[in-house]
Structure formats: C-alpha cells, structure tokens
Design a protein around this motif. Structure first.
Motif, PDB file in Angstrom:
ATOM      1  N   PHE A 280       0.885  -1.175   0.000  1.00 51.64           N
ATOM      2  CA  PHE A 280       0.000   0.000   0.000  1.00 51.64           C
ATOM      3  C   PHE A 280       0.917   1.217   0.000  1.00 51.64           C
ATOM      4  CE2 PHE A 280      -2.652   3.090   2.430  1.00 51.64           C
ATOM      5  CZ  PHE A 280      -3.798   3.069   1.642  1.00 51.64           C
ATOM      6  N   ARG A 281       0.798   2.072  -1.001  1.00 54.83           N
ATOM      7  CA  ARG A 281       1.833   3.091  -1.209  1.00 54.83           C
ATOM      8  C   ARG A 281       1.822   4.229  -0.180  1.00 54.83           C
ATOM      9  NH1 ARG A 281       5.071   0.207  -2.570  1.00 54.83           N
ATOM     10  NH2 ARG A 281       4.907  -0.900  -4.523  1.00 54.83           N
ATOM     11  N   GLU A 282       0.658   4.567   0.323  1.00 55.48           N
ATOM     12  CA  GLU A 282       0.566   5.704   1.247  1.00 55.48           C
ATOM     13  C   GLU A 282       1.179   5.341   2.602  1.00 55.48           C
ATOM     14  OE1 GLU A 282      -3.139   8.037   3.093  1.00 55.48           O
ATOM     15  OE2 GLU A 282      -3.458   7.184   1.111  1.00 55.48           O
ATOM     16  N   LYS A 283       1.905   6.279   3.204  1.00 56.47           N
ATOM     17  CA  LYS A 283       2.499   5.988   4.512  1.00 56.47           C
ATOM     18  C   LYS A 283       1.449   6.193   5.606  1.00 56.47           C
ATOM     19  CE  LYS A 283       6.759   5.758   6.754  1.00 56.47           C
ATOM     20  NZ  LYS A 283       6.292   4.573   7.460  1.00 56.47           N
ATOM     21  N   ARG A 284       1.226   5.192   6.395  1.00 55.09           N
ATOM     22  CA  ARG A 284       0.238   5.262   7.482  1.00 55.09           C
ATOM     23  C   ARG A 284       0.889   4.901   8.806  1.00 55.09           C
ATOM     24  NH1 ARG A 284      -5.351   4.788   6.021  1.00 55.09           N
ATOM     25  NH2 ARG A 284      -5.575   5.795   4.006  1.00 55.09           N
ATOM     26  N   ALA A 285       0.133   5.133   9.899  1.00 54.14           N
ATOM     27  CA  ALA A 285       0.634   4.797  11.228  1.00 54.14           C
ATOM     28  C   ALA A 285       0.493   3.293  11.441  1.00 54.14           C
ATOM     29  CB  ALA A 285      -0.155   5.569  12.278  1.00 54.14           C
ATOM     30  N   ARG A 286       1.557   2.580  11.097  1.00 49.19           N
ATOM     31  CA  ARG A 286       1.460   1.117  11.148  1.00 49.19           C
ATOM     32  C   ARG A 286       2.851   0.496  11.082  1.00 49.19           C
ATOM     33  NH1 ARG A 286      -0.358   0.371   6.359  1.00 49.19           N
ATOM     34  NH2 ARG A 286       1.515  -0.538   5.510  1.00 49.19           N
ATOM     35  N   GLU A 287       3.047  -0.585  11.847  1.00 45.56           N
ATOM     36  CA  GLU A 287       4.263  -1.399  11.689  1.00 45.56           C
ATOM     37  C   GLU A 287       3.935  -2.740  11.035  1.00 45.56           C
ATOM     38  OE1 GLU A 287       6.591   0.126  15.740  1.00 45.56           O
ATOM     39  OE2 GLU A 287       5.518  -1.784  15.744  1.00 45.56           O
ATOM     40  N   THR A 288       2.706  -3.204  11.222  1.00 43.75           N
ATOM     41  CA  THR A 288       2.327  -4.536  10.743  1.00 43.75           C
ATOM     42  C   THR A 288       2.188  -4.536   9.220  1.00 43.75           C
ATOM     43  OG1 THR A 288       0.050  -3.913  11.217  1.00 43.75           O
ATOM     44  CG2 THR A 288       1.186  -5.181  12.905  1.00 43.75           C
ATOM     45  N   PHE A 289       2.164  -5.735   8.638  1.00 39.66           N
ATOM     46  CA  PHE A 289       2.174  -5.857   7.170  1.00 39.66           C
ATOM     47  C   PHE A 289       0.784  -5.642   6.571  1.00 39.66           C
ATOM     48  CE2 PHE A 289       5.582  -8.624   8.776  1.00 39.66           C
ATOM     49  CZ  PHE A 289       6.660  -7.929   8.241  1.00 39.66           C
ATOM     50  N   ASP A 290       0.753  -5.005   5.388  1.00 43.69           N
ATOM     51  CA  ASP A 290      -0.540  -4.822   4.722  1.00 43.69           C
ATOM     52  C   ASP A 290      -0.790  -5.885   3.653  1.00 43.69           C
ATOM     53  OD1 ASP A 290       0.688  -3.910   2.248  1.00 43.69           O
ATOM     54  OD2 ASP A 290       0.881  -1.913   3.133  1.00 43.69           O
TER      55      ASP A 290
END
Ligand SMILES: NC(=O)c1ccc[n+]([C@@H]2O[C@H](COP(=O)([O-])OP(=O)(O)OC[C@H]3O[C@@H](n4cnc5c(N)ncnc54)[C@H](O)[C@@H]3O)[C@@H](O)[C@H]2O)c1
Length: 442
Positions: A280-290
C-alpha cells in the motif's frame, strides 16, 4: 490456589443435597429465582469495545451479575458503568488496577478485553486468584505467552474460553459437519482470505499529551515505554508489534482456526512459508504488514491465508472468507453464509455432492459466551480451550515473525520451542517485558 467462591457454593449445594428439598427442585419452580449455585458473578478488565461486547452477551442471561469493571481509562470506565446501571440496574465496583480487582472475593469469572499485550499477565493473575476466564483472541501476543497461558490453565484447572467465537457459530459447525461426514470428498486445500480497509492503519499524527483520566503507564504495562500517540492507543494499537499483530492476527486467528478445526489440529505448525510486505503506497501509522500470503503445509492438505489490507473486496466477492476445497465440492463460507459448490462428474454429468446454501443460525458470539457460562457451572471444557487458542495464535504469530526477520520459510520444533533454521526468528519467541513486569513462570 486460592479457593474459589463457586467451588464453595458447589460444595455447599452438594453437602446440603440430602437434607433440603429446595436443592433438588429445578430453578423454575423455586419461589425466589435460581439457586445461589446457579448465580455467576462476572468482572471485566478492558471495557471499551470487544470486552464490553462479551460482558453484554453474558448479561443477557438472568443468572449473571456484573460485580466489577476495570479499565485504565476513567472515561471508558465511567461510561460503561453508567450503561450497566441504566440497562441492567447493576452496580459493579470500579477499578483501574486488575490486581486490586482480583482481591474482590465474590468474582467467579473474568472477561479480558484489553489489547493483546496484556492478555497473558492478566489471565495468569486471574487463574492464580481462582477465577474462570474468557480471554479475547489472539490468546497472547507472542509464542511464549501462549505457551505460558496454556500451561497455567492446565495447572490451575480453571475454566478458560478463548474468544474465537466462530467455534460456536452455526455456519462453521455446519461446514465442519459436511467436511467430516465426507460430503465434499477428500479435503485437499483450505483457502482463506481477509481484505479489510482498516488494516492499513490511520493517518499519521504527532505525539500528544496523555488524555486526562488515562493511566498510560498501566496501559503500556509490560510493553516498551513510548510517548503517547493516539494511533498507538484505543483500537489502533493493533497495527503495532508491541501490542498486536495487525490484520494477520486480528482476523487470522479466527479464520486459520477454521482450517485447523477441519482436521482437529491443536498443535503448532511445523513449517510455514510466508510472503509479507507493504505494498500500500501511502504511509500510514502502522508497523504490521498490509500484504501477506502465507502457506501452512499439513500432512495431506494445505492451508493458504492471503490478506490485502486497504481493500474491501476479495475472492467470491467476499471481504473475507474460507473456501474448503474437496474432490467432490468446495464449501465457501463466512460468518453469515455457507454455499456448497459441487464438482460435476465428467462421465455421468451429475454433481458429485449435494448443492447446499445456508444463511440461518444463531449469533456465534452469544453462543460462545453461553458455552463459557455453561462450563463455569458444569466444570466441563469449553469449545475453545487454551490449546486451541494457542494453536491458532502460533500459526499467525509465526507468519508475522517470518515477515519481520525476512525468512520466507520457517521450520518449528515444538518440543524445544525453537525455529530450527533461523536464529533471528528465535529472538522473537519470548517478549521482553518492561520492568517491573515479568513473564509469569509456568
Ligand atoms: N473476538 C472478536 O471478534 C474480537 C473483535 C474485536 C476485538 N477483539 C479482541 O478484543 C481485545 C480488545 O480489543 P478492542 O478492539 O476492544 O480494544 P480497545 O482498545 O477498543 O479496548 C481495550 C480496552 O482495554 C483497556 N485497557 C488497556 N490496558 C488495560 C489494563 N491493564 N487494565 C484494564 N484495562 C486496560 C483500554 O483502556 C480499553 O478501554 C483484543 O484482544 C482484540 O484482539 C476480539
């Protein structure tokens, strides 16, 4: 082990059985409601969302009383206490520290609805205090926590139900019946998918002061010290390794569990193949895999689990689901429907299995809580005991570990509790607890 109020009541009922007629009458003909031995006093730790759902299901039954609520967020605590009061006219004692709550002697059973990183410590403390436990899924946030919880439950002999409520769902029970009766022929493959928009996490925001009324130290508990950020807090903690496992574990334990149930597997996987990435190209608040594709080869069939966070559509036009693929038919199912798609015999042109479609059935969440309450009374093993919770959790935790250490194939030896081909993966078996918290010793 501290003696438990329920054991005492049960003992009292047994010892008085020969002398009083009242104890042998069914509760429906008693003048003043159910016998004391039918009453169940419950408490809830972690009140905001799913935990409150679990508690509410139980309060739909007249024999259940809520005697304690515990949350580290005062706003949540007061709001839920208000709901319990207005809806059920019950007045639970309120706590911010579960250890204090466990000193309350009249609690029979505890629902644990905290984020995953707290499950192990709180469940073990409940067991040591002689309480029965309904712990939300995934049972623990690491392999070792799941091991400890399973051993502790065995030692303390309390009733433990893990919140994998699909085990109580009519639809999935029907799927298991069809598979085990041979209706789809030889089971060859189980394809599982979960595509949910929420799995990519929230928009990034800066750290901020801890909200008023929140005991943030106690929210973090054994997890590393961090500045407060709303994205790592209520609800969205599940996208960060310190507290959860992302979409892989959030939905994975429910869905992979169905694959294990099809063959009654209650053990850890011995090998897994994993592709894990962020596409997923957009940077989001997440460490886990998309984005993940996980393969669990079993003795004579295979379970595949495929997730793409950020999407809402998937195979068979279903957001999530399971296809049980057999020689004679494929069963496609989610929580609300089940369809059997038969194969056609190329010679006779006839279906090899019967066509089926089910959409009816009772609410699995309610049934799962009901099963827990029944087992509190009967002392039988609930439908999702720790062994099953551990097996499902280990399957998804190992895939996350594979992704985190970039090891596409992991081989696991359950006897020595180690991966045999990856020293890096072995570093992620046991979580490092922040002082003063320590992993329980079992
Ligand atoms: N079975 C299901 O279908 C299902 C669905 C959703 C969530 N869950 C599980 O339920 C659990 C809770 O998820 P959620 O979405 O409700 O999270 P949430 O963040 O909405 O709620 C967690 C609550 O726990 C409280 N809490 C945190 N640490 C605590 C502590 N030490 N003592 C007392 N309270 C504490 C928080 O303040 C918050 O009120 C998770 O394990 C999650 O995986 C299961």
């Amino acid at each position: 082990m501290e003696s438990n109020r329920r054991d005492f009541i049960k003992q009292a009922a047994i010892t008085s059985a020969g002398v009083g007629l009242m104890t042998s009458l069914p509760s429906s003909v008693r003048a003043s409601g159910p016998a004391p031995s039918d009453k169940i006093n419950v408490a809830l730790v972690g009140c905001r969302n799913m935990g409150f759902g679990d508690l509410s299901q139980s309060l739909g039954y007249s024999e259940v009383s809520c005697v304690a609520l515990c949350d580290v967020d005062e706003t949540v605590l007061n709001e839920k206490a208000g709901l319990i009061q207005s809806k059920y006219n019950q007045h639970p004692k309120l706590y911010r520290d579960f250890r204090k709550m466990l000193e309350q002697k009249d609690i029979d059973a505890v629902f644990i609805g905290t984020p995953d990183h707290w499950h192990c410590l709180i469940m073990v403390a409940c067991l040591e205090a002689g309480k029965d436990v309904y712990v939300e899924k995934p049972m623990g946030n690491s392999i070792e926590e799941c091991n400890i919880m399973t051993r502790a439950a065995k030692k303390h002999k309390q009733v433990v139900q893990v919140g994998q409520q699909q085990r109580s769902g009519f639809i999935f029970k029907k799927a298991m019946e069809l598979i085990k009766n041979g209706n789809i022929g030889n089971l060859r493959k189980i394809n599982i998918w979960a595509n949910f928009e929420y799995g990519v996490g929230s928009m990034i925001i800066p750290d901020s002061p801890v909200p008023t009324g929140v005991d943030y130290e106690m929210w973090l508990g054994p997890a590393p010290q961090r500045a407060f950020n709303k994205n790592r807090f209520h609800g969205s903690w599940r996208h960060f390794w310190d507290y959860g496992g992302g979409l892989a574990s959030d939905w994975g334990v429910h869905l992979v569990d169905m694959g294990l149930w099809a063959r009654d597997i209650t053990t850890a996987p011995d090998r897994i193949l994993t592709y894990a990435a962020n596409t997923f190209r957009e940077k989001r608040a997440r460490e886990t895999f998309d984005t993940m594709t996980i393969c669990y080869p079993k003795k004579d069939f295979v379970i595949n689990y495929d997730l793409t966070a950020g999407l809402q559509r998937g195979p068979w036009d279903m957001t999530y689901g399971i296809a049980f693929v057999g020689d004679h038919a494929t069963i496609v199912t989610d929580r609300s429907k089940l369809t059997v798609f038969p194969e056609t015999d190329s010679k006779t042109k006839k279906f090899k299995a019967e066509e089926y479609k089910f959409t009816e059935g009772k609410d699995s969440h309610n049934e799962h809580v009901r099963n827990f309450l029944d087992c509190i009374k009967s002392r039988k093993t609930p439908v999702c005991p720790p062994e099953i919770g551990r097996a499902a959790a280990l399957h998804v935790h190992m895939a996350n570990i594979a992704g985190r250490v970039n090891e596409p194939v992991l081989i696991w030896d359950d006897v020595i509790n180690q991966f045999t081909n990856s020293p890096a993966a072995n570093q992620l078996i046991i979580p490092e607890y922040r002082k003063p918290w320590t992993l329980p010793k079992y």
